[in-house]
Design an enzyme around this catalytic site. Sequence first.
Site, PDB file in Angstrom:
ATOM      1  N   THR A 122      40.055  63.426 -28.710  1.00 41.47           N
ATOM      2  CA  THR A 122      40.091  62.702 -27.196  1.00 41.47           C
ATOM      3  C   THR A 122      41.331  62.021 -27.341  1.00 41.47           C
ATOM      4  O   THR A 122      41.779  61.152 -28.277  1.00 41.47           O
ATOM      5  CB  THR A 122      39.158  62.315 -26.473  1.00 41.47           C
ATOM      6  OG1 THR A 122      37.893  62.594 -26.665  1.00 41.47           O
ATOM      7  CG2 THR A 122      39.394  61.386 -24.675  1.00 41.47           C
ATOM      8  N   CYS A 262      32.857  57.689 -27.745  1.00 39.89           N
ATOM      9  CA  CYS A 262      34.017  57.498 -26.660  1.00 39.89           C
ATOM     10  C   CYS A 262      33.503  56.392 -25.331  1.00 39.89           C
ATOM     11  O   CYS A 262      34.750  56.410 -24.790  1.00 39.89           O
ATOM     12  CB  CYS A 262      33.124  58.890 -26.427  1.00 39.89           C
ATOM     13  SG  CYS A 262      33.070  60.313 -27.815  1.00 39.89           S
TER      14      CYS A 262
END
Length: 432
Positions: A122, A262
Amino acid sequence: MKISIIGTGYVGLPTGVGFAELGNEVTCIDRDIRKIEALKEGKITLYEEGLEDLFHKNVRSGNLKFTTSMKEGIPDADLVIIAVGTPPHPVTKEADMKYIHAAATELAEHLSGYTVIATKSTVPVGTGDDIETLISKKNPFADFDVISLPEFLREGFAVHDFFYPDRIIVGAEKERAFNLIKELYLPFADKTNMLFVKRRSAETIKYASNAFLAIKIHYINEMADFCEASGADITEVAKGMGLDSRIGNKFLNPGPGYGGSCFPKDTMAMSYMARQNGVKMSLVDAAIIGNQLRKEQMAQRIRNAVKGIENPKIAVLGLAFKNGTDDCRESPAIEIINKLLEYGLNITAYDPKAMGTACNIFGNKISYADDMYQVIKDADVLAILTEWEEFKNLDLERASYLMKHKNIVDCRNLLDAKKAKAHGYSYRGIGR
Ligand code: NAD
């Protein structure tokens, strides 16, 4: 297809195993020598349901190999997937790009023939451009395209999500890169949505999705507080809300706050990116602050449950940030325990999969139990912090003989409140 994956963590390893299972020749590269040695010896390095069998099968078939060397892993690859960590920067909280930059720089000199480099990590918007520049500088003659291939797997369901993804998002600027990815995902063509977009859009889709889910969790937690204050029941409220297809019934479970590797870091990175672009993201900021407070609120709640008891023993069920994984990164349970330790409380904990990880975090600051009945022995309160299925089956009758005080703080609403109360427990759930 020949695929090399840089980073064999919670994303890289299941991805490598999955692509090998589909018949590709996969080489997993990691700079962590101990991890690679273990994998080469046939020892799996993380827990994910169903991963171990597929791992052994594909090592045996020769489709799955491991190395620490880019020189060995990169030249033959048609596709190189970057799956290294992007943790929060210790000061600014933006995504720290040092592992991405190192991976791009290290792989550059070994490229040979046309290669697609896909970022699964990410990464902030514009990272694809940065990687392109880094590689071109290091190896001006390299023939390559950089694409964004964001990962949406859920830890605990990584194998399932690899084979049955909700969507595959591909961000690229060149047709030939799209074509290679279409070939790679041919086995998925009829079973999932594939969306081909600009690279920067793909990079944004990942952050936009995670920030949205974090906001949804924060919202239902605030609504749970409202239900507690107003006498409504959040389980009924969430059920009613979830029947609206515009809202959907997922991510409406209140709890001790979101955690994991995350949501916490991606919300902070999103907020940072927005500020850098002169945009205020008040909802994301509210979720970040609210989520931090949430864990403190839960620790207070557990402390209040043993108020007045001398030298109380707290039994904790659940350490992983969610069920189905041994991952404790940013786990609400870990933060809540830290707070309870600050209050000077005695803690014994049990988790079906995360005991090893937790031992590395707490050492001898807490005690550990072998199962959920051992943990509650002589406890003054039981705090349920992770939503493991097996905790739902806690035998309340048996537990009542083992505990010193029949006291439960259920931060996941796992137990039946009525049953617990009928067994004489002082039971506190969330929002009901
Ligand atoms: P992880 O920490 O479990 O694994 C990263 C691995 O990369 C480590 O084994 C590390 O040794 C290795 N590594 C770092 N730099 C390297 C280098 N230069 N060369 C070779 N190996 C290197 O991380 P993770 O949880 O797998 O996450 C990876 C990325 O995927 C992150 O950006 C994360 O945000 C994203 N992501 C994670 C999840 C998830 O559920 N964990 C889901 C979607 C996306």
